[in-house]
Design a protein around this motif. Structure first.
Motif, PDB file in Angstrom:
ATOM      1  N   TRP A 530     -32.601 143.985   2.615  1.00  0.00           N
ATOM      2  CA  TRP A 530     -33.395 144.450   1.478  1.00  0.00           C
ATOM      3  C   TRP A 530     -34.798 143.854   1.566  1.00  0.00           C
ATOM      4  O   TRP A 530     -35.098 143.037   2.455  1.00  0.00           O
ATOM      5  CB  TRP A 530     -32.735 144.058   0.158  1.00  0.00           C
ATOM      6  CG  TRP A 530     -31.429 144.768  -0.091  1.00  0.00           C
ATOM      7  CD1 TRP A 530     -30.863 145.747   0.661  1.00  0.00           C
ATOM      8  CD2 TRP A 530     -30.518 144.524  -1.166  1.00  0.00           C
ATOM      9  NE1 TRP A 530     -29.663 146.148   0.122  1.00  0.00           N
ATOM     10  CE2 TRP A 530     -29.422 145.409  -1.004  1.00  0.00           C
ATOM     11  CE3 TRP A 530     -30.501 143.653  -2.256  1.00  0.00           C
ATOM     12  CZ2 TRP A 530     -28.335 145.451  -1.888  1.00  0.00           C
ATOM     13  CZ3 TRP A 530     -29.430 143.692  -3.139  1.00  0.00           C
ATOM     14  CH2 TRP A 530     -28.359 144.581  -2.954  1.00  0.00           C
ATOM     15  N   ASP A 531     -35.654 144.235   0.639  1.00  0.00           N
ATOM     16  CA  ASP A 531     -37.032 143.743   0.636  1.00  0.00           C
ATOM     17  C   ASP A 531     -37.435 143.271  -0.765  1.00  0.00           C
ATOM     18  O   ASP A 531     -38.518 143.582  -1.257  1.00  0.00           O
ATOM     19  CB  ASP A 531     -37.993 144.832   1.112  1.00  0.00           C
ATOM     20  CG  ASP A 531     -37.878 146.125   0.311  1.00  0.00           C
ATOM     21  OD1 ASP A 531     -36.992 146.211  -0.587  1.00  0.00           O
ATOM     22  OD2 ASP A 531     -38.672 147.051   0.555  1.00  0.00           O
ATOM     23  N   LEU A 532     -36.563 142.495  -1.392  1.00  0.00           N
ATOM     24  CA  LEU A 532     -36.806 142.026  -2.753  1.00  0.00           C
ATOM     25  C   LEU A 532     -37.876 140.947  -2.776  1.00  0.00           C
ATOM     26  O   LEU A 532     -37.965 140.102  -1.885  1.00  0.00           O
ATOM     27  CB  LEU A 532     -35.521 141.447  -3.359  1.00  0.00           C
ATOM     28  CG  LEU A 532     -34.325 142.382  -3.545  1.00  0.00           C
ATOM     29  CD1 LEU A 532     -33.151 141.611  -4.137  1.00  0.00           C
ATOM     30  CD2 LEU A 532     -34.689 143.564  -4.432  1.00  0.00           C
ATOM     31  N   THR A 533     -38.668 140.979  -3.828  1.00  0.00           N
ATOM     32  CA  THR A 533     -39.614 139.909  -4.127  1.00  0.00           C
ATOM     33  C   THR A 533     -39.077 139.120  -5.316  1.00  0.00           C
ATOM     34  O   THR A 533     -38.151 139.579  -6.012  1.00  0.00           O
ATOM     35  CB  THR A 533     -40.991 140.477  -4.497  1.00  0.00           C
ATOM     36  OG1 THR A 533     -40.875 141.184  -5.753  1.00  0.00           O
ATOM     37  CG2 THR A 533     -41.510 141.414  -3.412  1.00  0.00           C
ATOM     38  N   PRO A 534     -39.615 137.929  -5.602  1.00  0.00           N
ATOM     39  CA  PRO A 534     -39.184 137.198  -6.793  1.00  0.00           C
ATOM     40  C   PRO A 534     -39.352 138.017  -8.076  1.00  0.00           C
ATOM     41  O   PRO A 534     -38.488 137.964  -8.967  1.00  0.00           O
ATOM     42  CB  PRO A 534     -40.088 135.964  -6.783  1.00  0.00           C
ATOM     43  CG  PRO A 534     -40.404 135.747  -5.345  1.00  0.00           C
ATOM     44  CD  PRO A 534     -40.531 137.120  -4.762  1.00  0.00           C
ATOM     45  N   ASP A 535     -40.430 138.797  -8.177  1.00  0.00           N
ATOM     46  CA  ASP A 535     -40.618 139.644  -9.358  1.00  0.00           C
ATOM     47  C   ASP A 535     -39.541 140.720  -9.440  1.00  0.00           C
ATOM     48  O   ASP A 535     -39.068 141.068 -10.536  1.00  0.00           O
ATOM     49  CB  ASP A 535     -41.997 140.301  -9.330  1.00  0.00           C
ATOM     50  CG  ASP A 535     -43.116 139.322  -9.661  1.00  0.00           C
ATOM     51  OD1 ASP A 535     -42.815 138.236 -10.207  1.00  0.00           O
ATOM     52  OD2 ASP A 535     -44.281 139.634  -9.363  1.00  0.00           O
ATOM     53  N   ASP A 536     -39.132 141.248  -8.284  1.00  0.00           N
ATOM     54  CA  ASP A 536     -38.046 142.234  -8.269  1.00  0.00           C
ATOM     55  C   ASP A 536     -36.755 141.633  -8.823  1.00  0.00           C
ATOM     56  O   ASP A 536     -36.002 142.292  -9.547  1.00  0.00           O
ATOM     57  CB  ASP A 536     -37.783 142.736  -6.850  1.00  0.00           C
ATOM     58  CG  ASP A 536     -38.915 143.558  -6.286  1.00  0.00           C
ATOM     59  OD1 ASP A 536     -39.675 144.156  -7.077  1.00  0.00           O
ATOM     60  OD2 ASP A 536     -39.045 143.604  -5.044  1.00  0.00           O
ATOM     61  N   VAL A 537     -36.480 140.384  -8.453  1.00  0.00           N
ATOM     62  CA  VAL A 537     -35.271 139.702  -8.914  1.00  0.00           C
ATOM     63  C   VAL A 537     -35.262 139.628 -10.439  1.00  0.00           C
ATOM     64  O   VAL A 537     -34.261 139.939 -11.093  1.00  0.00           O
ATOM     65  CB  VAL A 537     -35.169 138.297  -8.288  1.00  0.00           C
ATOM     66  CG1 VAL A 537     -34.072 137.474  -8.958  1.00  0.00           C
ATOM     67  CG2 VAL A 537     -34.907 138.403  -6.792  1.00  0.00           C
ATOM     68  N   LEU A 538     -36.379 139.224 -11.025  1.00  0.00           N
ATOM     69  CA  LEU A 538     -36.445 139.126 -12.483  1.00  0.00           C
ATOM     70  C   LEU A 538     -36.383 140.499 -13.136  1.00  0.00           C
ATOM     71  O   LEU A 538     -35.814 140.644 -14.236  1.00  0.00           O
ATOM     72  CB  LEU A 538     -37.717 138.399 -12.903  1.00  0.00           C
ATOM     73  CG  LEU A 538     -37.738 136.896 -12.611  1.00  0.00           C
ATOM     74  CD1 LEU A 538     -39.064 136.284 -13.030  1.00  0.00           C
ATOM     75  CD2 LEU A 538     -36.583 136.181 -13.325  1.00  0.00           C
ATOM     76  N   THR A 539     -36.931 141.523 -12.502  1.00  0.00           N
ATOM     77  CA  THR A 539     -36.841 142.880 -13.047  1.00  0.00           C
ATOM     78  C   THR A 539     -35.398 143.359 -13.058  1.00  0.00           C
ATOM     79  O   THR A 539     -34.959 144.024 -14.014  1.00  0.00           O
ATOM     80  CB  THR A 539     -37.720 143.849 -12.232  1.00  0.00           C
ATOM     81  OG1 THR A 539     -39.083 143.437 -12.338  1.00  0.00           O
ATOM     82  CG2 THR A 539     -37.586 145.273 -12.754  1.00  0.00           C
ATOM     83  N   ILE A 540     -34.632 143.031 -12.016  1.00  0.00           N
ATOM     84  CA  ILE A 540     -33.209 143.386 -12.002  1.00  0.00           C
ATOM     85  C   ILE A 540     -32.505 142.726 -13.187  1.00  0.00           C
ATOM     86  O   ILE A 540     -31.717 143.357 -13.894  1.00  0.00           O
ATOM     87  CB  ILE A 540     -32.558 142.959 -10.677  1.00  0.00           C
ATOM     88  CG1 ILE A 540     -33.102 143.782  -9.512  1.00  0.00           C
ATOM     89  CG2 ILE A 540     -31.027 143.101 -10.760  1.00  0.00           C
ATOM     90  CD1 ILE A 540     -32.704 143.259  -8.141  1.00  0.00           C
ATOM     91  N   GLY A 541     -32.794 141.433 -13.413  1.00  0.00           N
ATOM     92  CA  GLY A 541     -32.182 140.740 -14.539  1.00  0.00           C
ATOM     93  C   GLY A 541     -32.569 141.350 -15.867  1.00  0.00           C
ATOM     94  O   GLY A 541     -31.734 141.500 -16.771  1.00  0.00           O
TER      95      GLY A 541
END
Length: 620
Positions: A530-541
């Motif tokens: 995958w190509d997740l960023t830290p901001d992506d992680v918080l958006t998923i949450g």
């Protein structure tokens, strides 16, 4: 690309079906809590009774369990809550999650209702249902051993994953839980065990030889990321303290700031003799073993024995934790370790959530002292509490009333002030008048009064002990303190939604700079390309948290977050003397809603669209 396989079990028709989750859906909700919330919202009908066969039970692992040598061996249970009538998610440690994935599946969905008691066996992708009439009525420890031995395993919980309910689940106690292996691990909150009991499903055994590492895109890259995080984790003082004393290292810490609730949250600021139920004393006198969940480098579980005296548990080991010890200790006036440990063992064997059990006993005691409930019991009455615990599990006599839980008990006797909770679920072991962050975290939690959707003591009390950066005064409800707590709670809820979906133990997040958004992104990217960023992680949450809030919006129940009256009364004495939760909640909720993009507890259409949840706008 990650592979997430789901086994769908229909108990009414005795049929099985397999589904594979598409990669884009998995990237949006991960596994565990997040993916289960998505499925549950789409599949569980609005307005049904949680005990109706049309309710479903989602038992999901996470995409990193069994491969990351971190604290990832937890399992999530999601369903329509028996306790609050709408929604709950609950998770447990141990080894079930690992063996579930090795069995060939990453999640199980239980549907329908069996005609007679059964248990489910899944070995190397082959599911089967077996009769359980001979196990129905057995306590959780005995039932676990029987299921293991009947399926060719020694009575050793490390050899396979087992989940069972006890008499409380069979008798539909509204705060019954599910016990998981290895050793008295519980998905306790919300009455998930009663849902399992309503389906006449006594237990589940999972085992297999699936090679999870073969499914990684780049095993070497993944293990490099994994090992670097483990190194940071195992060398920190936080990990060492948790390993030495377990979660009950908190008892004296919480007491020290005047935030240890007692006598149903109606006691004064400090309770006497709390040292006698502290982690330090219990370690010195009663702990005989230290355990860890599968692949966990922390190993914080403390196993005790009471070998003599009126509260001995002959030959039996007792798993204990801080929340259990508080709920069945200071919360009901008990500050002697031995009856508290006895009560914890009974709750585990009978299959009940210890927090809700303690809260229910506390409400019953207060109602009795008010003259509203005909029950001869007083604070610290160990013998009566032990007797009532049996009666609750079997719904005998007054136990039938108490089996409905603290909220319903308080409402039945027209004493709503005796219930201290949110959305029908009683509070855990921190007084939000002294721990100001919980004045927001408790009452915005999507499963009801809860300390694990956002754990604010990380900044309020643990920073001075464990070195967590960002110290926050637990008593500060100045405008600056309110703004800070609102931001911390929102951020922590989003991060922990990802943690519960991956599915990590939150204790890693007590260690500075471990299991950060960047760490989680690195693990997923290395594992599955995958190509997740830290901001992506918080958006998923954030997406997961909003998905859960939609359950309440759809049902039109407890949508707007509210503070119970008792939390507006000042603490009479101690370090938090004079403090209430009023200012933090009344002003903080405005800031919190602004940060969330909510109005009166409801996400707006713009918020749902931003998070990719536009298909659910129809409920607004």
């Amino acid at each position: 690309m990650a592979i997430f396989r789901i086994l769908r079990v229909n108990l009414s028709t005795e049929t099985f079906n397999e589904e594979v989750v598409k990669d884009d859906l998995l990237k949006s909700f991960l596994g565990g809590r997040g993916l289960a919330a998505y499925y549950a919202f789409k599949e569980i009908p609005r307005g049904i009774d949680p005990l109706d066969p049309s309710n479903k039970l989602y038992i999901f692992s996470g995409p990193l369990s069994g491969v990351a040598t971190l604290s990832t061996s937890r399992v999530n249970v999601t369903t329509r809550s028996v306790l609050n009538g709408v929604y709950t998610h609950s998770n447990a440690g141990g080894n079930f999650s690992y063996w579930l994935r090795r069995s060939g599946y990453d999640g199980i969905i239980i549907e329908g209702k069996a005609e007679e008691p059964v248990y489910l066996v899944v070995k190397n992708g082959e599911p089967s249902l077996k009769p359980a009439k001979h196990i129905w009525g057995k306590w959780t420890g005995s039932a676990t051993k029987i299921i293991l031995t009947e399926n060719g395993f020694p009575p050793d919980e490390t050899k396979a994953g087992v989940a069972v309910i006890g008499p409380a689940g069979e008798n539909l106690v509204k705060f019954a839980g599910i016990r998981f292996s290895d050793y008295e691990r519980f998905a306790g909150r919300g009455g998930v065990g009663a849902v399992m009991g309503s389906k006449r499903l006594k237990g589940i055994l999972v085992w297999g030889t699936r090679d999870l590492y073969r499914e990684l895109v780049d095993k070497n890259a993944f293990m490099k990321v994994n090992n670097e995080i483990v190194k940071r984790l195992v060398t920190h003082d936080t990990t060492k303290a948790l390993h030495a004393y377990g979660t009950n290292v908190l008892m004296n810490l919480v007491q020290a700031v005047g935030g240890l609730p007692h006598y149903n949250f109606a006691g004064t600021g400090l309770i006497k003799n709390v040292d006698d139920v502290s982690g330090e004393l219990i370690k010195s006198k009663y702990v005989v073993e230290t355990h860890g969940c599968f692949n966990c480098p922390i190993a914080c579980t403390q196993i005790t024995m009471v070998k003599s005296g009126p509260f001995k548990v002959p030959g039996e080991k007792i798993k204990y934790e801080y929340e259990n010890t508080w709920a069945l200790g200071p919360n009901i006036g008990l500050t002697n370790a031995e009856p508290v440990l006895k009560l914890e063992k009974l709750a585990n064997e009978l299959g009940m959530d210890t927090i809700s059990l303690g809260n229910t006993l506390a409400v019953a005691t207060e109602l009795s002292k008010m003259g509203k409930l005909k029950l001869d019991v007083d604070w610290s009455d160990a013998a009566s509490y032990i007797d009532l615990t049996y009666k609750i599990a079997y719904r005998e006599g007054i136990g039938d009333e108490l089996a409905e839980g603290d909220y319903r008990l308080a409402m039945k006797y027209n004493a709503p002030e005796t219930f201290t909770g949110a959305r029908g679920q009683g509070l855990p072991a921190y007084d939000p008048r002294a721990h100001k962050g919980f004045a927001l975290a408790y009452y915005t939690a999507n499963r009801g009064g809860d300390h694990l959707e956002a754990y604010t003591p990380t900044w309020e009390i643990l920073s001075t002990v464990f070195g967590k950066p960002g110290k926050v005064d637990p008593h500060d409800d100045s405008p600056a303190g309110i703004d800070l707590q609102a931001r911390l709670v929102k951020w922590n809820q989003d991060l922990f939604a990802v943690v519960d979906s991956s599915i990590f133990c939150k204790f890693e997040n007590l260690v500075p700079n471990v299991n950060t958004e960047q760490d989680i992104a690195n693990l997923y990217n290395a594992a599955y390309g995958w190509d997740l960023t830290p901001d992506d992680v918080l958006t998923i949450g954030e997406r997961i948290f909003n998905m859960e809030r939609l359950f309440w919006v759809r049902e039109g129940k407890w949508v707007k977050d509210e503070l119970p009256p008792r939390m507006r009364e000042p603490i009479p004495d101690g370090p938090a003397k004079g403090h209430t939760a009023s200012r933090m909640f009344d002003e903080g909720i405005k800031k919190y809603y602004e940060l969330r993009g909510w109005v009166n507890g409801k996400p707006t259409r713009d918020t749902l669209r931003k998070l990719g949840l536009s298909e659910f706008e129809y409920v607004l």
